[in-house]
Scaffold this motif. Structure first.
Motif, PDB file in Angstrom:
ATOM      1  N   UNK A  46       0.820  -1.218   0.000  1.00 57.68           N
ATOM      2  CA  UNK A  46       0.000   0.000   0.000  1.00 57.68           C
ATOM      3  C   UNK A  46       0.852   1.265   0.000  1.00 57.68           C
ATOM      4  N   UNK A  47       1.967   1.235   0.732  1.00 61.86           N
ATOM      5  CA  UNK A  47       2.722   2.482   0.934  1.00 61.86           C
ATOM      6  C   UNK A  47       4.189   2.386   0.515  1.00 61.86           C
ATOM      7  N   UNK A  48       4.572   1.265  -0.093  1.00 60.56           N
ATOM      8  CA  UNK A  48       5.984   1.064  -0.395  1.00 60.56           C
ATOM      9  C   UNK A  48       6.376   1.289  -1.836  1.00 60.56           C
ATOM     10  N   UNK A  49       5.638   2.093  -2.556  1.00 63.50           N
ATOM     11  CA  UNK A  49       5.928   2.303  -3.981  1.00 63.50           C
ATOM     12  C   UNK A  49       7.304   2.915  -4.201  1.00 63.50           C
ATOM     13  N   UNK A  50       7.833   3.635  -3.206  1.00 62.28           N
ATOM     14  CA  UNK A  50       9.146   4.272  -3.370  1.00 62.28           C
ATOM     15  C   UNK A  50      10.279   3.399  -2.832  1.00 62.28           C
ATOM     16  N   UNK A  77      12.743  -0.069  -2.611  1.00 63.51           N
ATOM     17  CA  UNK A  77      13.229  -1.064  -3.567  1.00 63.51           C
ATOM     18  C   UNK A  77      12.229  -2.214  -3.683  1.00 63.51           C
ATOM     19  N   UNK A  78      11.928  -2.617  -4.904  1.00 65.04           N
ATOM     20  CA  UNK A  78      10.887  -3.614  -5.122  1.00 65.04           C
ATOM     21  C   UNK A  78      11.136  -4.925  -4.421  1.00 65.04           C
ATOM     22  N   UNK A  79      12.417  -5.321  -4.291  1.00 53.71           N
ATOM     23  CA  UNK A  79      12.697  -6.616  -3.677  1.00 53.71           C
ATOM     24  C   UNK A  79      12.310  -6.621  -2.200  1.00 53.71           C
ATOM     25  N   UNK A  80      12.374  -5.468  -1.551  1.00 57.80           N
ATOM     26  CA  UNK A  80      11.970  -5.402  -0.142  1.00 57.80           C
ATOM     27  C   UNK A  80      10.473  -5.654  -0.016  1.00 57.80           C
ATOM     28  N   UNK A  81       9.698  -5.021  -0.890  1.00 51.23           N
ATOM     29  CA  UNK A  81       8.250  -5.217  -0.878  1.00 51.23           C
ATOM     30  C   UNK A  81       7.912  -6.682  -1.164  1.00 51.23           C
ATOM     31  N   UNK A  82       8.555  -7.256  -2.169  1.00 54.56           N
ATOM     32  CA  UNK A  82       8.267  -8.631  -2.565  1.00 54.56           C
ATOM     33  C   UNK A  82       8.616  -9.618  -1.457  1.00 54.56           C
ATOM     34  N   UNK A  83       9.819  -9.496  -0.885  1.00 53.92           N
ATOM     35  CA  UNK A  83      10.240 -10.418   0.176  1.00 53.92           C
ATOM     36  C   UNK A  83       9.328 -10.296   1.392  1.00 53.92           C
ATOM     37  N   UNK A  84       9.006  -9.074   1.759  1.00 55.44           N
ATOM     38  CA  UNK A  84       8.106  -8.882   2.888  1.00 55.44           C
ATOM     39  C   UNK A  84       6.755  -9.537   2.661  1.00 55.44           C
ATOM     40  N   UNK A  85       6.230  -9.408   1.457  1.00 56.84           N
ATOM     41  CA  UNK A  85       4.928  -9.987   1.145  1.00 56.84           C
ATOM     42  C   UNK A  85       4.988 -11.513   1.083  1.00 56.84           C
TER      43      UNK A  85
END
Length: 400
Positions: free
Chosen positions: A109-113, A115-123
């Motif tokens: 929701x709020x991580x568009x800025x 690094x994409x890998x952080x969002x992906x790993x977290x999810x």
């Protein structure tokens, strides 16, 4: 540690963390209302909103992996305790699991800025932890029949990972096909669980004499959907239309035949039962729609997929969680009377979302908006009555 000490330790855990269904049903249903209302508002009155992955990816991903996965994991980790006799995940471990789910929602929701890998790993961490938590009691009890849910959760995680990869590399087809594959995989979970519980619940609560399973029919209904999960990930338009037609027709007939053997006529006076039956009916209906898509009579695959997501997933989840919550909080299986309206709302939502865009494309936006309002109302009823049950101790005073 004595039984008394075990009981005291269990009772010392906050109620919300005593079994997986509690935080994941509560969080998943609340999130679904927020996500579906936000999406409908954006769709009918577009504004400048560019979330991680883009709006269309966000909607599909979050309804499948934000809402659907939360409920699937919550249900499985609760049911596996009954299946194996091994205590379910609870306390701090459950807090970590639920926290991983929440982290994924916040990052997307709020991580568009970020690094994409952080969002992906977290999810992705949520489904990985869920698979591990599912595997432990099954392996400990050597109950290999239920081990199949572990690879299902892992495949769901891989599809989630592929969807992230597609979003991060601007590969729209990979991102889209991954969500399509996840839709069919959740339909597979509904097919497996539905085949176990619907005839069992119906026989226990009515005069229906449960018919014995037909092994080859179960295999055909499940196997055809497994094949369609693969097809969906490859791309419905990337395989011969004749093959898609055959697979979808086999899935429709086999699942429809199965459904007709479960005694729906004995359930019409029992909302807790007919809600399960009518929700499952969207599996063969969705397969018929997929067949019509394969022969060119339906042009928009979104119409087909929403048979599975709003109808089968939305309907079956509402029916199951309203039952599971009562049973696992020590209450009689007698839902609040207004819950019947919730079951009706979610079934109408599916019909509106599928039929209106198919028959009157110019009214598609109204179909989306109407379905969203009905979804929010249905799950809002659940939260109003069942939310307090999820955060309080069992009615019978037992732990869990």
């Amino acid at each position: 540690m004595s039984n008394v000490d075990n009981m005291n330790a269990a009772m010392a855990i906050p109620p919300i963390l005593r079994l997986a269904f509690r935080p994941l049903f509560l969080g998943g249903t609340l999130f679904s209302i927020i996500a579906i209302c936000w999406w409908a508002y954006f769709w009918v009155a577009p504004f400048d909103w560019q979330p991680y992955g883009g709006p269309i990816w966000w909607h599909g991903h979050e309804m499948l992996f934000g809402f659907g996965s939360a409920i699937v994991v919550g249900f499985l980790l609760t049911a596996v305790q009954s299946w194996t006799g091994v205590p379910g995940v609870k306390g701090n471990k459950l807090a970590v699991l639920a926290g991983a789910w929440l982290l994924g929602r916040l990052l997307i929701a709020f991580g568009a800025t970020l690094p994409g890998w952080i969002v992906a790993v977290g999810d992705l961490s949520f489904l990985l932890l869920g698979a591990i938590a599912m595997a432990y009691p099954v392996v400990k009890a050597k109950q290999w029949r239920n081990l199949m849910f572990v690879p299902i959760l892992l495949v769901l995680m891989l599809l989630n990972g592929a969807s992230h990869w597609g979003a991060l590399t601007d590969n729209a087809l990979v991102a889209l096909h991954s969500l399509h594959g996840a839709t069919l995989l959740i339909a597979l979970v509904i097919t497996i669980i539905g085949g176990r519980v619907i005839p069992f619940f119906t026989a226990n609560a009515s005069g229906y004499t449960r018919l014995p399973n037909i092994g080859w029919l179960d295999g055909l209904s499940i196997g055809s959907i497994i094949a369609l999960v693969i097809v969906a990930f490859i791309g419905f338009s990337s395989i011969p239309a004749s093959l898609l037609a055959v697979l979808s027709l086999v899935a429709a007939v086999s699942n429809g035949w199965r459904f007709l053997r479960w005694g729906i006529s004995y359930t019409l006076n029992t909302p807790l039962l007919w809600s399960l039956h009518f929700s499952y009916l969207f599996i063969p209906v969705g397969m018929i729609a997929l067949f019509l898509f394969s022969v060119g009579l339906i042009s928009n695959i979104s119409i087909v997929l929403h048979c599975f997501t709003v109808g089968a997933m939305g309907g079956m989840i509402l029916a199951m969680i309203s039952r599971v919550t009562l049973g696992h909080t020590g209450r009689k299986l007698e839902p609040p009377k207004l819950m019947t309206l919730g079951y009706i709302f979610i079934l109408i939502a599916a019909a509106v979302r599928v039929v209106l865009p198919a028959l009157i494309p110019s009214l598609a936006n109204w179909g989306i908006l109407g379905a969203a309002v009905l979804w929010a109302a249905a799950y809002g009823i659940y939260l109003f009555y069942y939310g307090p049950m999820l955060i309080s101790t069992r009615a019978d005073g037992r732990p869990g």
